[in-house]
Design an enzyme around this catalytic site. Structure first.
Site, PDB file in Angstrom:
ATOM      1  N   ASP A  12      11.951  27.621 -39.632  1.00  0.00           N
ATOM      2  CA  ASP A  12      12.036  26.302 -39.025  1.00  0.00           C
ATOM      3  C   ASP A  12      11.808  25.304 -40.165  1.00  0.00           C
ATOM      4  O   ASP A  12      11.250  25.653 -41.208  1.00  0.00           O
ATOM      5  CB  ASP A  12      10.977  26.154 -37.934  1.00  0.00           C
ATOM      6  CG  ASP A  12      10.992  24.769 -37.301  1.00  0.00           C
ATOM      7  OD1 ASP A  12      12.085  24.298 -36.953  1.00  0.00           O
ATOM      8  OD2 ASP A  12       9.910  24.171 -37.183  1.00  0.00           O
ATOM      9  N   ASP A  14      10.899  21.316 -39.902  1.00  0.00           N
ATOM     10  CA  ASP A  14       9.842  20.315 -39.750  1.00  0.00           C
ATOM     11  C   ASP A  14       8.506  20.983 -39.440  1.00  0.00           C
ATOM     12  O   ASP A  14       8.361  21.665 -38.430  1.00  0.00           O
ATOM     13  CB  ASP A  14      10.199  19.332 -38.626  1.00  0.00           C
ATOM     14  CG  ASP A  14      11.519  18.616 -38.885  1.00  0.00           C
ATOM     15  OD1 ASP A  14      11.744  18.212 -40.031  1.00  0.00           O
ATOM     16  OD2 ASP A  14      12.324  18.476 -37.941  1.00  0.00           O
TER      17      ASP A  14
END
Length: 238
Positions: A12, A14
């Site tokens: 992922d 952020d």
């Protein structure tokens, strides 16, 4: 950790590679604070709302989930809605404008520990991909100077184009593994959101690592993380 058991790592973005989750949080807070001033009977927006309803989800799904938590009903609208429109998509676009403004003004740097792990994985010739619900992922990767690290990026734009369900469904992670030509059981998922951890668990990936940037170790573990770290550098020499 025995990296020889794995051929790919799916990150992922952020909150895992870059601290842009904090920028997203501020942008969501600003947008919903302003929106809720028109609905004084609704409970105010809090930081807990970000983790409970928004974190890790596609933008418009996050808007819809938060509105549902306040028993507020708005038209769905379309992605082309102007940010001033009071639709689910309009509010999502309003938040995105706030995020883009901060990114242009302040830029972003990758977490040092995350860069250290990227260096280690590159040394080991382990394939890497970014899997993000955000449509801003390419801009964030460029701003952080790490775009060239990843052969595959499955972001919100790709998900929309290919009709992939967002997290907590595993579809975007599975798509990234497929594009890297790596079986899911030979791939590791890194996620800081419980919705993303659930996606990794649902996809039967070889290992799901929760990255605690505020969600909490217990919620990440309960969502299905095999282990939880606070910094990706922890996995280099352990």
């Amino acid at each position: 950790m025995n990296w020889e058991e794995f051929d790919a790592v799916l990150f992922d973005l952020d909150g895992v590679l870059t601290p842009t989750a904090e920028v997203h949080m501020r942008a969501w807070h600003k947008m919903f604070d302003e929106f809720l001033t028109t609905r004084p009977d609704a409970k105010p927006y809090t930081e807990a709302d970000y983790f409970d309803h928004i974190d890790g989800k596609p933008r418009y799904e996050g808007v819809a989930d938060f509105l549902a938590s306040r028993d507020i009903t708005l038209p769905q609208g379309t992605p082309e809605d102007h940010p001033s429109e009071e639709t689910v998509c309009g509010l999502g676009n309003r938040k995105n404008d706030a995020f883009s403004e901060v990114l242009r003004r302040d830029g972003v740097e990758a977490y040092p520990g995350s860069v250290q792990l990227l260096d280690e994985l590159d040394r080991r010739k382990i394939a890497m991909a970014v899997v993000s619900s955000s449509k801003n992922a390419p801009a964030v990767l460029e701003a952080a100077g790490i775009a060239d690290r990843f052969g595959v990026v499955v972001d919100g734009n790709v998900a929309a184009e290919e009709g992939l369900a967002g997290k907590p469904k595993p579809d975007t992670f599975v798509d990234a593994a497929r594009k890297l030509d790596v079986p899911v059981e030979r791939a590791v998922v890194f996620e800081d959101a419980t919705s993303g951890v659930r996606a990794g668990r649902a996809g039967n990936f070889g290992l799901v690592v929760g990255v605690d940037r505020g969600a909490g170790s217990a919620p990440l573990t309960e969502a299905g993380a095999d282990r939880v770290v606070t910094d990706l550098a922890e996995l280099i020499n352990d």
